[in-house]
Write a protein that holds these residues in place. Structure first.
Motif, PDB file in Angstrom:
ATOM      1  N   GLU A   6       0.837  -1.207   0.000  1.00 27.85           N
ATOM      2  CA  GLU A   6       0.000   0.000   0.000  1.00 27.85           C
ATOM      3  C   GLU A   6       0.867   1.250   0.000  1.00 27.85           C
ATOM      4  OE1 GLU A   6      -2.088  -2.897   2.967  1.00 27.85           O
ATOM      5  OE2 GLU A   6      -0.049  -2.228   2.487  1.00 27.85           O
ATOM      6  N   GLY A   8       0.289   5.937  -0.282  1.00 27.58           N
ATOM      7  CA  GLY A   8      -0.624   7.056  -0.424  1.00 27.58           C
ATOM      8  C   GLY A   8      -1.189   7.609   0.868  1.00 27.58           C
ATOM      9  N   ARG A  19      -5.727   9.544  -1.941  1.00 29.41           N
ATOM     10  CA  ARG A  19      -5.929   8.343  -2.745  1.00 29.41           C
ATOM     11  C   ARG A  19      -4.889   7.306  -2.345  1.00 29.41           C
ATOM     12  NH1 ARG A  19      -5.804   6.970  -9.219  1.00 29.41           N
ATOM     13  NH2 ARG A  19      -3.547   7.131  -8.927  1.00 29.41           N
ATOM     14  N   SER A  21      -3.178   3.587  -2.889  1.00 28.85           N
ATOM     15  CA  SER A  21      -2.910   2.608  -3.937  1.00 28.85           C
ATOM     16  C   SER A  21      -2.413   1.322  -3.305  1.00 28.85           C
ATOM     17  CB  SER A  21      -1.851   3.128  -4.914  1.00 28.85           C
ATOM     18  OG  SER A  21      -2.273   4.316  -5.549  1.00 28.85           O
ATOM     19  N   CYS A  22      -2.693   0.227  -3.962  1.00 28.41           N
ATOM     20  CA  CYS A  22      -2.216  -1.067  -3.506  1.00 28.41           C
ATOM     21  C   CYS A  22      -1.686  -1.815  -4.735  1.00 28.41           C
ATOM     22  CB  CYS A  22      -3.329  -1.852  -2.841  1.00 28.41           C
ATOM     23  SG  CYS A  22      -2.886  -3.541  -2.389  1.00 28.41           S
ATOM     24  N   ALA A  23      -0.385  -1.983  -4.785  1.00 32.27           N
ATOM     25  CA  ALA A  23       0.255  -2.671  -5.903  1.00 32.27           C
ATOM     26  C   ALA A  23       0.413  -4.143  -5.561  1.00 32.27           C
ATOM     27  CB  ALA A  23       1.605  -2.042  -6.199  1.00 32.27           C
ATOM     28  N   ARG A  72     -10.088  -0.539  -9.570  1.00 32.35           N
ATOM     29  CA  ARG A  72      -8.920  -1.364  -9.845  1.00 32.35           C
ATOM     30  C   ARG A  72      -8.528  -1.233 -11.310  1.00 32.35           C
ATOM     31  NH1 ARG A  72     -10.433  -7.252  -8.260  1.00 32.35           N
ATOM     32  NH2 ARG A  72      -8.372  -7.732  -9.131  1.00 32.35           N
ATOM     33  N   THR A  78      -3.145  -3.045  -9.789  1.00 32.30           N
ATOM     34  CA  THR A  78      -3.287  -2.060  -8.726  1.00 32.30           C
ATOM     35  C   THR A  78      -4.758  -1.835  -8.392  1.00 32.30           C
ATOM     36  OG1 THR A  78      -1.261  -0.945  -9.439  1.00 32.30           O
ATOM     37  CG2 THR A  78      -2.733   0.290  -8.005  1.00 32.30           C
ATOM     38  N   TYR A  80      -7.237   0.859  -6.002  1.00 30.99           N
ATOM     39  CA  TYR A  80      -7.193   2.202  -5.442  1.00 30.99           C
ATOM     40  C   TYR A  80      -8.341   2.411  -4.459  1.00 30.99           C
ATOM     41  CZ  TYR A  80      -4.378   2.843  -9.666  1.00 30.99           C
ATOM     42  OH  TYR A  80      -3.435   2.706 -10.662  1.00 30.99           O
ATOM     43  N   GLN A  82     -10.067   5.956  -3.374  1.00 33.95           N
ATOM     44  CA  GLN A  82     -10.174   7.414  -3.369  1.00 33.95           C
ATOM     45  C   GLN A  82     -11.026   7.815  -2.176  1.00 33.95           C
ATOM     46  OE1 GLN A  82      -8.786   9.828  -5.469  1.00 33.95           O
ATOM     47  NE2 GLN A  82      -9.632  11.249  -3.956  1.00 33.95           N
TER      48      GLN A  82
END
Length: 124
Positions: A6, A8, A19, A21-23, A72, A78, A80, A82
Motif C-alpha cells: 500500500e 498514499g 488516494r 494505492s495497492c500494488a 482497480r 493495482t 485504489y 479514493q
C-alpha cells in the motif's frame, strides 16, 4: 502467493482527500477480489470497501459510502481507494487484501493475503 504494498497514506485536514494505492505482485491479480480494511488504535480491523475481480461490482461500509470509491486497474495490478470528505474518525491504518474468490467478500477471515498497511491521519 500474492504480495501487496500500500501507499498514499498521510496527514490531511478534515474535508480533504487522499488516494490510496495497492500494488500487487505474484499470482494473477485479476482473478482476486480485492478489499480495503482499516484499524484504528484499540479497535478491531473493519471492512471499508471491496471490489469484484472484474471491477464490475463494489460494496462499501455505510460509514464511507458516498465519500470513498474503490477501483482497480488489472493491467497495472493495482487497486485504489479514493477518499474524499475525510473525517477525523477515518483516522486508521488502512490495509488492502486479496481474496481468491469470484464474488465480493467483506469478512476479514475470507481474505488470503494482506499488505503491511498505510497510516491515514485526519486532523480536525
Amino acid at each position: 502467493q500474492v504480495q501487496l504494498v500500500e501507499s498514499g497514506g498521510g496527514l490531511v485536514q478534515a474535508g480533504g482527500s487522499l488516494r490510496l494505492s495497492c500494488a500487487a505482485s505474484g499470482r494473477t491479480f485479476s482473478s482476486y477480489a480485492m478489499g480495503w480494511f482499516r484499524q484504528a488504535p484499540g479497535k478491531e480491523r473493519e471492512f471499508v470497501a471491496a471490489i469484484r475481480w472484474s471491477g464490475g461490482s463494489t460494496v462499501y461500509d455505510y460509514s464511507v459510502k458516498g465519500r470513498f470509491t474503490i477501483s482497480r486497474d488489472n493491467a497495472k495490478n493495482t487497486v485504489y481507494l479514493q477518499m474524499n470528505s475525510l473525517k477525523p474518525e477515518d483516522t486508521a491504518v488502512y490495509y488492502c487484501a486479496a481474496a481468491s474468490r469470484a464474488i465480493i467478500v467483506v469478512a476479514t477471515t475470507l481474505y488470503d493475503y494482506w499488505g503491511q498497511g498505510t497510516q491515514v491521519t485526519v486532523s480536525s
